[in-house]
Design a protein around this motif. Structure first.
Motif, PDB file in Angstrom:
ATOM      1  N   SER A  42       0.478  -1.229  -0.186  1.00 24.15           N
ATOM      2  CA  SER A  42       0.207   0.354  -0.098  1.00 24.15           C
ATOM      3  C   SER A  42       0.757   1.132   0.250  1.00 24.15           C
ATOM      4  CB  SER A  42      -0.914   0.051   1.102  1.00 24.15           C
ATOM      5  OG  SER A  42      -1.250  -0.875   0.838  1.00 24.15           O
ATOM      6  N   VAL A  43       1.573   1.875  -0.807  1.00 22.39           N
ATOM      7  CA  VAL A  43       2.431   2.854  -1.706  1.00 22.39           C
ATOM      8  C   VAL A  43       2.186   4.064  -2.350  1.00 22.39           C
ATOM      9  CG1 VAL A  43       4.634   3.276  -2.054  1.00 22.39           C
ATOM     10  CG2 VAL A  43       4.644   1.258  -0.747  1.00 22.39           C
ATOM     11  N   PRO A  44       1.396   4.989  -1.496  1.00 20.96           N
ATOM     12  CA  PRO A  44       1.252   5.958  -2.499  1.00 20.96           C
ATOM     13  C   PRO A  44       2.198   6.422  -3.423  1.00 20.96           C
ATOM     14  CG  PRO A  44       0.260   5.882  -0.279  1.00 20.96           C
ATOM     15  CD  PRO A  44       0.887   5.348  -0.026  1.00 20.96           C
ATOM     16  N   HIS A  45       1.584   7.810  -4.492  1.00 20.23           N
ATOM     17  CA  HIS A  45       2.953   7.922  -5.654  1.00 20.23           C
ATOM     18  C   HIS A  45       3.660   9.122  -5.045  1.00 20.23           C
ATOM     19  CE1 HIS A  45      -0.005  11.712  -5.564  1.00 20.23           C
ATOM     20  NE2 HIS A  45      -0.962  10.778  -5.917  1.00 20.23           N
ATOM     21  N   GLU A  46       4.556   8.981  -5.206  1.00 21.02           N
ATOM     22  CA  GLU A  46       5.438  10.093  -4.940  1.00 21.02           C
ATOM     23  C   GLU A  46       4.561  11.562  -4.306  1.00 21.02           C
ATOM     24  OE1 GLU A  46       9.551  11.961  -5.892  1.00 21.02           O
ATOM     25  OE2 GLU A  46       8.378  11.214  -7.401  1.00 21.02           O
ATOM     26  N   ARG A  47       4.022  12.336  -5.128  1.00 21.90           N
ATOM     27  CA  ARG A  47       3.250  13.144  -4.301  1.00 21.90           C
ATOM     28  C   ARG A  47       1.813  13.644  -4.097  1.00 21.90           C
ATOM     29  NH1 ARG A  47       6.055  16.846  -7.594  1.00 21.90           N
ATOM     30  NH2 ARG A  47       8.332  16.500  -7.560  1.00 21.90           N
ATOM     31  N   TRP A  48       1.799  11.972  -3.127  1.00 20.65           N
ATOM     32  CA  TRP A  48       0.335  12.122  -2.122  1.00 20.65           C
ATOM     33  C   TRP A  48       0.975  12.037  -0.600  1.00 20.65           C
ATOM     34  CZ3 TRP A  48      -1.507   9.217   1.744  1.00 20.65           C
ATOM     35  CH2 TRP A  48      -3.489   9.865   1.718  1.00 20.65           C
ATOM     36  N   PRO A  49       0.306  12.986  -0.397  1.00 23.32           N
ATOM     37  CA  PRO A  49      -0.758  14.021  -0.645  1.00 23.32           C
ATOM     38  C   PRO A  49      -1.107  15.058  -0.840  1.00 23.32           C
ATOM     39  CG  PRO A  49      -0.714  13.774   1.626  1.00 23.32           C
ATOM     40  CD  PRO A  49       0.350  13.082   1.008  1.00 23.32           C
ATOM     41  N   GLU A  50       0.179  16.375  -1.410  1.00 25.10           N
ATOM     42  CA  GLU A  50       0.530  16.659  -1.036  1.00 25.10           C
ATOM     43  C   GLU A  50      -0.289  17.590  -3.123  1.00 25.10           C
ATOM     44  OE1 GLU A  50       4.457  15.605  -1.830  1.00 25.10           O
ATOM     45  OE2 GLU A  50       2.539  15.063  -0.213  1.00 25.10           O
ATOM     46  N   ALA A  51      -0.069  16.153  -3.557  1.00 19.17           N
ATOM     47  CA  ALA A  51      -1.031  16.802  -5.066  1.00 19.17           C
ATOM     48  C   ALA A  51      -1.986  15.542  -5.071  1.00 19.17           C
ATOM     49  CB  ALA A  51       0.118  16.277  -5.771  1.00 19.17           C
ATOM     50  N   PRO A  52      -3.261  15.877  -4.404  1.00 18.89           N
ATOM     51  CA  PRO A  52      -4.325  14.648  -4.432  1.00 18.89           C
ATOM     52  C   PRO A  52      -5.057  14.513  -5.589  1.00 18.89           C
ATOM     53  CG  PRO A  52      -5.050  16.900  -3.595  1.00 18.89           C
ATOM     54  CD  PRO A  52      -3.195  17.316  -3.882  1.00 18.89           C
ATOM     55  N   GLU A  53      -6.635  13.997  -5.435  1.00 17.12           N
ATOM     56  CA  GLU A  53      -7.384  13.372  -6.709  1.00 17.12           C
ATOM     57  C   GLU A  53      -7.551  14.647  -7.206  1.00 17.12           C
ATOM     58  OE1 GLU A  53      -6.886   9.769  -3.552  1.00 17.12           O
ATOM     59  OE2 GLU A  53      -7.831  12.417  -3.513  1.00 17.12           O
ATOM     60  N   ASN A  54      -8.162  14.532  -8.293  1.00 18.95           N
ATOM     61  CA  ASN A  54      -8.923  15.672  -9.444  1.00 18.95           C
ATOM     62  C   ASN A  54     -10.036  16.031  -8.125  1.00 18.95           C
ATOM     63  OD1 ASN A  54      -7.088  14.727 -11.000  1.00 18.95           O
ATOM     64  ND2 ASN A  54      -8.652  13.770 -12.604  1.00 18.95           N
TER      65      ASN A  54
END
Length: 270
Positions: free
Chosen positions: A235-247
């Motif tokens: 369970s590894v979010p992408h590099e810029r999450w959560p500072e660049a969240p979903e749309n």
């Protein structure tokens, strides 16, 4: 270009306890779990821009340091008491992540979770000049930080995940807004190799993340109780999450939120 301020006055209010006196420099993340090398600090908005500006950020010679804490909070409580367990946890994750062995989906690292959490919160509290009484629950957090027998506050959720990236992210007093529901999450964030920590305040609707590890099960642990703390490797979010969240979500960052890039030493000419 964002002005990066980390060196507060030599005398002022401690960001944790509020006592007035001589202020000391706090390494964030703490010494012992990151290499203290030359780094370049940029404002988080510049870091996230589609075309980052070419301006050079502020350079620090040995990691990120904030002159915001009194000697007692910085050295006696964090440095001697809480940080050793934080470093033990982080370095345990690092050694496993770097291993060439075939790893299971979840690993476990032995540490004292109450001390890990207090170290984390203390170092994030340091991340703003004149930061006492800025942000949520300051007085209650101070009481909890000093009284190790107190349970972790129920208004604070702390998520963590493996972060296999080089750029550090440090942000406190920031918000995430959901455009569909108008719900807002107030958060603090610390990301550096090999792990990321996300502190979400007051449990807003729609901001529960059961797929992420959290310190939820350790709220009532005593200060010297150890646990086999699980760390998911899937369970590894992408590099810029959560500072660049979903749309459907966006973030607004508090004063001093930064991205930190390790500077490579210049090669010597022969």
């Amino acid at each position: 270009m964002t002005r990066i301020l980390t060196r507060g006055p030599k005398v002022g209010l401690c960001n944790i306890c509020g006592a007035e006196g001589k202020l000391t420099e706090d390494h964030t993340p703490p010494k012992g779990c990151v290499r203290l090398t030359q780094v370049e600090m940029k404002g988080i908005v510049e870091l996230l821009a589609a075309e980052p500006p070419g301006n050079r950020g502020r350079v620090s010679q040995n990691g990120v340091k904030y002159r915001t804490l009194c000697h007692h909070c910085n050295n006696d409580l964090l440095g001697l008491n809480f940080d050793p367990e934080f470093n033990k946890f982080v370095n345990g994750v690092s050694s496993i992540v770097k291993s060439s062995l075939h790893l299971p989906n979840t690993i476990h690292v032995t540490a004292k979770p109450q001390k890990v959490v207090r170290s984390l919160i203390g170092h994030i509290m340091a991340q703003r000049l004149d930061g006492y009484l800025k942000g949520p629950h300051t007085e209650d957090l101070k009481d909890w930080f000093y009284d190790e027998q107190r349970s972790m506050p129920d208004y604070m959720k702390i998520y963590y995940w493996v972060y296999p990236y080089k750029i550090q992210v440090l942000a406190r007093d920031s918000v995430m807004r959901d455009l569909r529901t108008d719900d807002t999450a107030y958060f603090w964030l610390m990301k550096f190799f090999p792990i990321a920590f996300w502190v979400v305040w007051d449990s807003p609707n729609g901001y529960d993340y059961p797929h992420l590890n959290s310190f939820e099960n350790y709220r009532n642990f005593g200060p010297d109780v150890e646990a086999e703390i699980p760390v998911s490797l899937v369970s590894v979010p992408h590099e810029r999450w959560p500072e660049a969240p979903e749309n459907h979500r966006f973030c607004a960052f508090g004063e001093g939120a930064i991205g930190v890039i390790e500077k490579k030493p210049k090669s010597k000419r022969s």
